[in-house]
Design a protein around this motif. Structure first.
Motif, PDB file in Angstrom:
ATOM      1  N   THR A   1       6.006   3.717  95.030  1.00  0.00           N
ATOM      2  CA  THR A   1       6.916   4.859  95.127  1.00  0.00           C
ATOM      3  C   THR A   1       8.334   4.388  94.825  1.00  0.00           C
ATOM      4  O   THR A   1       8.740   3.282  95.207  1.00  0.00           O
ATOM      5  CB  THR A   1       6.877   5.512  96.515  1.00  0.00           C
TER       6      THR A   1
ATOM      7  N   SER B   1      12.281   5.736  95.213  1.00  0.00           N
ATOM      8  CA  SER B   1      13.129   6.727  95.867  1.00  0.00           C
ATOM      9  C   SER B   1      14.579   6.284  95.792  1.00  0.00           C
ATOM     10  O   SER B   1      14.895   5.120  95.540  1.00  0.00           O
ATOM     11  CB  SER B   1      12.699   6.940  97.323  1.00  0.00           C
TER      12      SER B   1
ATOM     13  N   ASN C   1      11.964  10.924  93.578  1.00  0.00           N
ATOM     14  CA  ASN C   1      10.789  10.819  94.439  1.00  0.00           C
ATOM     15  C   ASN C   1       9.578  10.713  93.531  1.00  0.00           C
ATOM     16  O   ASN C   1       8.863  11.684  93.288  1.00  0.00           O
ATOM     17  CB  ASN C   1      10.677  12.034  95.364  1.00  0.00           C
TER      18      ASN C   1
END
Length: 384
Positions: A37, A39, A44
């Motif tokens: 992921t 961020s 996102n």
């Protein structure tokens, strides 16, 4: 075990939002990665691994979306106090600069994770491959940089042209704001000090009202002024040349440069204005005898557009880099206000550059002439 970057991203540079900003990474763990992921900066994103367990991500489109919040609209309204030098500079980071922490996390099939972070600095800028290859740098971690095109970013030298009687500003990037920044005009030996409050600042020499000018604090001579800088009493490796030109009538424009800020230029008053019109569709109106007919057809509409042919002649090749950059500018504004008077955002009108071919270099030339066609906004006309 840790995240290993096979292509890291610089934390000590001012990154260009409109260039690729790619990261490639994998984990040194022997456990199989499930996903990663990304961020930060409003991102996102979920990534899935290559069969070899590596990940790749390009920040470009995400950063452009989050940094360009104003579509390059210049809505800055000055409020200059002739007795306070600090009122000559303004925070212009909004829509131009973004700093945040990028968080990278890899999740494994056993639900464990590994993380890494990068503190990144982006500006609404772009660099081209040829100039990058020549300089081998973008903005290195210089504490101070002028946000204007230069021949060679490696020597951190910029030249600007100030046309007396017109509004003029220049922007600069500073890594550590809120400390004294001294401007030293080595041409006349005078200096002045301000305290920038942001990473990206715009310093006005004049907002058009020549009775109130930065020259009250930092006088400029006619012609070339060499400006050096001290940041918190430390000399900076930065040279700024400001060429002050006498006021005259003409076509004054400002245009967005490759670093997302403004350059200015005054073209000769000896320009040409042309008007191009075009009729819309016609409606048949021939329903009477000849003796009773005055309008066999009706024109439903008419479009009308004015254009200006402007010129600047005999500019030395070493001084023309700013004019070269007009060809690629996404936003050009023409000044419609009065000389020697304070300007505001409504004193500018957006125009389009019609000229599509430009000579950038001729080995036989020392002086260059520039001729541009500017298309003004469509005129309002009557319609049926």
């Amino acid at each position: 075990m840790a995240i290993v970057f096979t292509k890291d991203i610089a934390q000590d540079k001012l990154l260009m939002a409109y260039n690729n900003n790619v990261i490639k990474f994998y984990s040194s763990s022997t456990t199989t990665p499930l996903k990663a992921t990304i961020s930060g900066f409003g991102i996102n994103a979920v990534l899935y691994p290559h069969p070899n367990g590596s990940f790749m991500f390009n920040l470009k489109d995400y950063i452009i979306a989050v940094i360009n919040t104003k579509n390059f609209v210049d809505d800055l309204v000055t409020d200059i106090d002739p007795l306070d030098i600090e009122t000559f500079h303004y925070d212009v980071t909004n829509g131009c600069y973004k700093q945040d922490t990028l968080q990278i996390t890899i999740e494994f099939i056993d639900a464990t994770t590994e993380s890494a972070s990068r503190e990144l600095h982006f500006i609404t800028g772009v660099e081209n491959l040829e100039s990058y290859k020549r300089n081998e740098i973008l903005f290195v971690s210089n504490p101070l940089s002028i946000l204007s095109p230069v021949e060679d970013r490696a020597n951190n030298t910029a030249k600007l042209f100030y046309f007396d009687g017109y509004p003029f500003e220049f922007s600069f990037y500073i890594t550590t704001p809120n400390i004294p920044l001294k401007f030293i005009n080595t041409t006349n030996g005078l200096d002045a000090t301000i305290t920038p409050t942001a990473k990206v600042n715009s310093l006005f020499i004049s907002d058009g009202d020549t009775s109130i000018s930065l020259e009250d604090f930092l006088p400029l001579v006619a012609g070339t002024n060499k400006i050096l800088f001290e940041l918190d009493d430390e000399p900076q490796d930065l040279n700024l040349f400001i060429d002050k030109k006498e006021a005259s009538c003409g076509v004054y424009i400002k245009f967005l440069n490759q670093y997302g800020r403004w350059n200015y230029w005054l073209f000769s008053d000896k320009h040409f204005r042309n008007r191009t019109t075009k009729s819309g569709s016609e409606i048949n109106n021939d329903f009477n005898n000849l003796e009773d007919t005055i309008s066999p057809t009706l024109i439903t509409s008419k479009t009308s557009t004015d254009s200006l042919k402007i010129a600047y002649e005999r500019i030395p090749k070493e001084d023309k880099i700013i004019l070269d950059s007009i060809s690629e500018s996404i936003k050009i504004l023409m000044f419609t206000g009065e000389r020697f008077s304070k300007s505001n955002p409504n004193d500018w009108m957006e125009v389009q550059l019609k000229t599509q071919s430009f000579q950038l270099y001729d080995h036989n030339k020392e002086l260059y002439n520039f001729y541009f066609d500017l298309q003004l906004p469509d005129r309002y006309t009557l319609t049926l």
